[in-house]
Design an enzyme around this catalytic site. Structure first.
Site, PDB file in Angstrom:
ATOM      1  N   ASP A 195     -37.117  94.097  30.361  1.00  0.00           N
ATOM      2  CA  ASP A 195     -36.597  92.921  29.663  1.00  0.00           C
ATOM      3  C   ASP A 195     -36.361  93.341  28.208  1.00  0.00           C
ATOM      4  O   ASP A 195     -36.418  94.536  27.877  1.00  0.00           O
ATOM      5  CB  ASP A 195     -37.553  91.715  29.821  1.00  0.00           C
ATOM      6  CG  ASP A 195     -38.819  91.828  28.984  1.00  0.00           C
ATOM      7  OD1 ASP A 195     -39.069  92.908  28.394  1.00  0.00           O
ATOM      8  OD2 ASP A 195     -39.573  90.836  28.911  1.00  0.00           O
ATOM      9  N   HIS A 196     -36.121  92.363  27.349  1.00  0.00           N
ATOM     10  CA  HIS A 196     -35.844  92.678  25.945  1.00  0.00           C
ATOM     11  C   HIS A 196     -37.060  93.319  25.264  1.00  0.00           C
ATOM     12  O   HIS A 196     -36.902  94.162  24.379  1.00  0.00           O
ATOM     13  CB  HIS A 196     -35.421  91.407  25.198  1.00  0.00           C
ATOM     14  CG  HIS A 196     -36.382  90.268  25.354  1.00  0.00           C
ATOM     15  ND1 HIS A 196     -36.543  89.609  26.567  1.00  0.00           N
ATOM     16  CD2 HIS A 196     -37.254  89.681  24.499  1.00  0.00           C
ATOM     17  CE1 HIS A 196     -37.457  88.662  26.429  1.00  0.00           C
ATOM     18  NE2 HIS A 196     -37.912  88.690  25.191  1.00  0.00           N
ATOM     19  N   CYS A 251     -41.894  95.600  30.132  1.00  0.00           N
ATOM     20  CA  CYS A 251     -41.708  94.384  29.346  1.00  0.00           C
ATOM     21  C   CYS A 251     -42.558  94.545  28.090  1.00  0.00           C
ATOM     22  O   CYS A 251     -42.965  95.666  27.767  1.00  0.00           O
ATOM     23  CB  CYS A 251     -42.044  93.129  30.149  1.00  0.00           C
ATOM     24  SG  CYS A 251     -43.760  92.949  30.673  1.00  0.00           S
ATOM     25  N   GLY A 252     -42.828  93.483  27.379  1.00  0.00           N
ATOM     26  CA  GLY A 252     -43.561  93.632  26.127  1.00  0.00           C
ATOM     27  C   GLY A 252     -44.947  94.213  26.320  1.00  0.00           C
ATOM     28  O   GLY A 252     -45.358  95.147  25.637  1.00  0.00           O
ATOM     29  N   THR A 253     -45.671  93.645  27.285  1.00  0.00           N
ATOM     30  CA  THR A 253     -47.027  94.126  27.574  1.00  0.00           C
ATOM     31  C   THR A 253     -47.124  94.913  28.872  1.00  0.00           C
ATOM     32  O   THR A 253     -48.131  95.588  29.105  1.00  0.00           O
ATOM     33  CB  THR A 253     -47.980  92.925  27.718  1.00  0.00           C
ATOM     34  OG1 THR A 253     -47.488  92.109  28.790  1.00  0.00           O
ATOM     35  CG2 THR A 253     -48.055  92.116  26.427  1.00  0.00           C
ATOM     36  N   GLY A 254     -46.141  94.785  29.739  1.00  0.00           N
ATOM     37  CA  GLY A 254     -46.210  95.343  31.095  1.00  0.00           C
ATOM     38  C   GLY A 254     -46.889  94.399  32.073  1.00  0.00           C
ATOM     39  O   GLY A 254     -46.852  94.625  33.285  1.00  0.00           O
ATOM     40  N   HIS A 293     -54.431 107.642  44.410  1.00  0.00           N
ATOM     41  CA  HIS A 293     -55.310 106.754  45.182  1.00  0.00           C
ATOM     42  C   HIS A 293     -54.611 105.483  45.664  1.00  0.00           C
ATOM     43  O   HIS A 293     -54.990 104.945  46.698  1.00  0.00           O
ATOM     44  CB  HIS A 293     -56.531 106.356  44.344  1.00  0.00           C
ATOM     45  CG  HIS A 293     -57.528 107.463  44.179  1.00  0.00           C
ATOM     46  ND1 HIS A 293     -58.801 107.264  43.710  1.00  0.00           N
ATOM     47  CD2 HIS A 293     -57.424 108.805  44.444  1.00  0.00           C
ATOM     48  CE1 HIS A 293     -59.458 108.418  43.682  1.00  0.00           C
ATOM     49  NE2 HIS A 293     -58.635 109.371  44.115  1.00  0.00           N
ATOM     50  N   HIS A 333     -57.963 106.668  51.356  1.00  0.00           N
ATOM     51  CA  HIS A 333     -57.186 105.704  50.567  1.00  0.00           C
ATOM     52  C   HIS A 333     -56.209 104.918  51.442  1.00  0.00           C
ATOM     53  O   HIS A 333     -55.860 103.790  51.129  1.00  0.00           O
ATOM     54  CB  HIS A 333     -56.447 106.414  49.439  1.00  0.00           C
ATOM     55  CG  HIS A 333     -57.377 107.181  48.545  1.00  0.00           C
ATOM     56  ND1 HIS A 333     -58.349 106.569  47.796  1.00  0.00           N
ATOM     57  CD2 HIS A 333     -57.525 108.515  48.342  1.00  0.00           C
ATOM     58  CE1 HIS A 333     -59.049 107.481  47.145  1.00  0.00           C
ATOM     59  NE2 HIS A 333     -58.566 108.683  47.462  1.00  0.00           N
TER      60      HIS A 333
END
Ligand code: RB5
Length: 145
Positions: free
Chosen positions: A10-11, A67-70, A100, A135
């Site tokens: 995103d932006h 994105c800004g934070t993920g 894993h 796993h």
């Protein structure tokens, strides 16, 4: 075999996506850029769903969502059965997400990690290899029946 790597943001992740696209051009990866192509505001779930569908339809092998934070893109991408999106802030997490968790999407925060660290995280993600074995049993338990 050359990995087909899809990128989308995103932006809030646009600047980092552009930087990574340039840096990754020197590695043996085919980049599939799903946008955004400007810094104009866009709702992050749209990009997360685009990239998830690209992976599920096998138009790319792995993806990087920013994105800004993920956080937002990871929440949205993980709504898709078959998508295992891992939000990583260091190379160890990225390598382990492949080894894993058999992660097929790496999520990054464009306002969290700088470009140098981000490139190391992406490189670790690309180099990581799923270990299978115990796993696999755990992965089978992720999706609710
Ligand atoms: C956009 O301002 C921001 O909310 C978005 O990029 C993301 O960080 C959401 O999780």
């Amino acid at each position: 075999m050359t990995i087909r790597l899809a990128l989308a943001s995103d932006h809030g992740g646009f600047a980092l996506k552009q930087t990574l696209k340039t840096s990754l051009g020197t590695l043996d990866v085919d980049i599939v850029d799903l946008g955004v192509n400007t810094a104009d505001a866009v709702d992050y779930p749209e990009k997360a769903h685009d990239l998830s569908e690209t992976i599920l339809s096998k138009k790319a092998d792995l993806g990087v969502l920013i994105c800004g934070t993920g956080i937002g893109v990871s929440i949205a991408a993980n709504r898709h059965p078959g998508i295992r999106a891992a939000l990583c802030t260091d190379p160890f997490m990225a390598r382990m997400s492949r080894a894993h968790n058999d992660a097929n999407i790496l999520c990054l925060g464009g306002r969290v990690v700088g470009p140098g660290l981000a490139l190391e995280i992406v490189s670790a993600f690309l180099e990581g290899a799923y270990e299978g074995g115990r796993h696999a049993r755990r992965l089978e338990k992720i999706d609710l029946k």
